[in-house]
Enzyme design. Structure first.
Site, PDB file in Angstrom:
ATOM      1  N   GLU A 136       0.879  -1.250   0.141  1.00 51.04           N
ATOM      2  CA  GLU A 136      -0.269   0.011   0.028  1.00 51.04           C
ATOM      3  C   GLU A 136       1.016   1.075   0.047  1.00 51.04           C
ATOM      4  O   GLU A 136       1.886   1.187   0.518  1.00 51.04           O
ATOM      5  CB  GLU A 136      -0.978  -0.078   1.275  1.00 51.04           C
ATOM      6  CG  GLU A 136      -1.794  -1.392   1.018  1.00 51.04           C
ATOM      7  CD  GLU A 136      -2.860  -1.178   2.180  1.00 51.04           C
ATOM      8  OE1 GLU A 136      -3.729  -2.264   2.003  1.00 51.04           O
ATOM      9  OE2 GLU A 136      -2.879  -0.416   3.231  1.00 51.04           O
ATOM     10  N   CYS A 173       6.240  -6.959   7.236  1.00 51.74           N
ATOM     11  CA  CYS A 173       7.372  -6.300   8.299  1.00 51.74           C
ATOM     12  C   CYS A 173       7.797  -7.484   9.049  1.00 51.74           C
ATOM     13  O   CYS A 173       6.999  -8.061   9.693  1.00 51.74           O
ATOM     14  CB  CYS A 173       6.905  -5.169   8.910  1.00 51.74           C
ATOM     15  SG  CYS A 173       8.173  -4.093   9.685  1.00 51.74           S
ATOM     16  N   CYS A 200       6.254  -4.988  15.769  1.00 48.85           N
ATOM     17  CA  CYS A 200       5.857  -4.121  16.852  1.00 48.85           C
ATOM     18  C   CYS A 200       4.475  -4.323  17.254  1.00 48.85           C
ATOM     19  O   CYS A 200       3.552  -4.534  16.284  1.00 48.85           O
ATOM     20  CB  CYS A 200       5.827  -2.686  16.262  1.00 48.85           C
ATOM     21  SG  CYS A 200       7.883  -2.163  15.758  1.00 48.85           S
ATOM     22  N   CYS A 234       1.280  -2.469  15.548  1.00 48.25           N
ATOM     23  CA  CYS A 234       1.139  -2.009  14.133  1.00 48.25           C
ATOM     24  C   CYS A 234       0.468  -3.342  13.610  1.00 48.25           C
ATOM     25  O   CYS A 234       0.828  -4.241  13.703  1.00 48.25           O
ATOM     26  CB  CYS A 234       2.766  -1.821  13.812  1.00 48.25           C
ATOM     27  SG  CYS A 234       2.558  -1.581  11.881  1.00 48.25           S
TER      28      CYS A 234
END
Ligand code: SAH
Length: 376
Positions: free
Chosen positions: A102, A122, A126, A129
């Site tokens: 995105e 990713c 985290c 997120c």
């Protein structure tokens, strides 16, 4: 007589979209052309937005033909194109392998910021997120990073409305840019190149959760803006929120920030990102700790309202808590801004970018059921 079909090897064309000037020069020299063709090509691709060699009028017909046999200018496929009520525009782009990423355009009065992705998913995990929940598939190639800017510029241009120009680029989309160092710096070469996007180094920001060796490398290569996703002032909490902290704890991160800034002009500032999580990191004590950590560093602190997503387990801090936090920082003479949430209605806000990721880290297995599909 029956003969077996002959399989000719299919030569893959090289995608010129992902090349910086140096690469393009080497490419042209390798086909016995002059190196200056590189700057011509860059202008056609990135300034005129052309992807057909036949339209390149200062290139001879025979070279155009040769190029079309061995090279291409191939962008990603647009699968979703959404406009938010506040003017934010979000795209989902499909990659060759079927994954999706995105990209978001955020218009403001004085600028137009494009937020681009650097990885498919990713790996940093985290806790607050939503990209992290998708797991991690792979790094984006420089062509896939540049393609986001190329397509967004073209599509915004087609809108033919004022204030829809990209003036700033932030690597704050999906992924950790400093874990895809080579492709990211190559793309930055092109962002800054006068024959391509010609952006000033102050208008390009790399956001990192703190991958220290790459921060040091970046400071030697490009003088761009750096944003650090800090989010906590002690290791115990940061280990939980930003697990890469276990590898690069706060003390080392702050030391790396000092090293980075020592190489910058005295007027430049580091951006510190701090997501405000109710009852987790938003107390007055946290604010005072943050002031202490920032001592001697020239910073701009960005307080980011937490953008919630299903089952995140976190809540957005109240505006009272955010204002109190900001006041403490400002009293200590630290420039602090509360980031406006943009594009919420189309899930385009910070930490809401999920794309479609074929997870290779098996992270999703930890969750009861996959929570996110592609927004459309
Ligand atoms: N990996 C890089 C860049 C991507 S995240 C980094 O960590 O900096 C871009 C920013 O959005 C980071 O500061 C990140 O911490 C923040 N962010 C992530 N999820 C968020 C959420 N749900 N709400 C608000 N900000 C979030």
């Amino acid at each position: 007589m029956n003969s077996a079909p002959i399989n000719f090897p299919v030569m893959e064309k090289v995608n010129l979209l992902g090349m910086n000037r140096q690469d393009l020069e080497a490419f042209f020299v390798s086909i016995d052309e002059k190196a200056f063709r590189a700057s011509q090509m860059m202008k056609w691709i990135h300034q005129t937005g052309v992807d057909d060699f036949a339209e390149m009028t200062n290139i001879s017909k025979s070279l155009q033909q040769q190029l079309s046999q061995i090279a291409e200018i191939k962008a990603l496929e647009v699968v979703v194109d959404q406009l938010s009520a506040d003017g934010t525009r979000k795209w989902v782009f499909r990659l060759k392998d079927g994954n999706c990423i995105e990209t978001v355009f955020i218009p403001e009065d004085d600028r137009g910021t494009l937020c681009i992705s650097s990885q498919v998913g990713c790996a940093l995990d985290c806790s607050f997120c939503s990209t992290a929940r998708q797991g991690f598939s792979r790094n984006l190639g420089s062509d896939e990073i540049l393609s986001q800017v190329w397509l967004a510029s073209r599509l915004l241009h087609e809108e033919n409305r004022p204030g829809r120009k990209i003036s700033n680029l932030v690597l704050m989309g999906m992924g950790e840019p400093l874990l895809n160092y080579e492709n990211v710096v190559k793309a930055i070469d092109v962002f800054l190149d006068d024959f391509a996007y010609g952006l000033s180094k102050r208008r390009v920001t790399v956001s990192t959760a703190g991958v220290l060796p790459a921060m040091d490398r970046l400071s030697d290569r490009h003088d761009v803006q750096l944003a650090i996703s800090l989010h906590a002032t002690d290791d115990e909490l940061r280990n939980e929120l930003v697990p890469v902290n276990r590898k690069y704890p706060i003390k080392e991160l702050i030391a790396a920030c000092h090293r980075f800034m020592a190489k910058r002009s005295p007027r430049s500032r580091l951006t510190i990102e701090y997501v405000m999580l109710a009852g987790v990191n938003d107390s007055e004590q946290h604010a005072r700790e943050l002031v202490r950590l920032m001592k001697g560093l020239s910073v701009l602190i960005n307080l980011i309202p937490f953008n919630p997503f299903t089952d995140s387990g976190y809540k957005t801090s109240s505006s009272n808590a955010v204002n109190r936090f900001r006041d403490i920082l400002q009293k200590a003479s630290i420039t602090t801004v509360i980031r406006k949430t943009r594009g919420e209605d189309i899930d385009a806000a910070c930490g809401q970018l999920v794309g479609k990721v074929e997870d290779k880290s098996r992270r999703q297995k930890r969750f009861i059921k996959p929570r996110f599909g592609m927004h459309s």
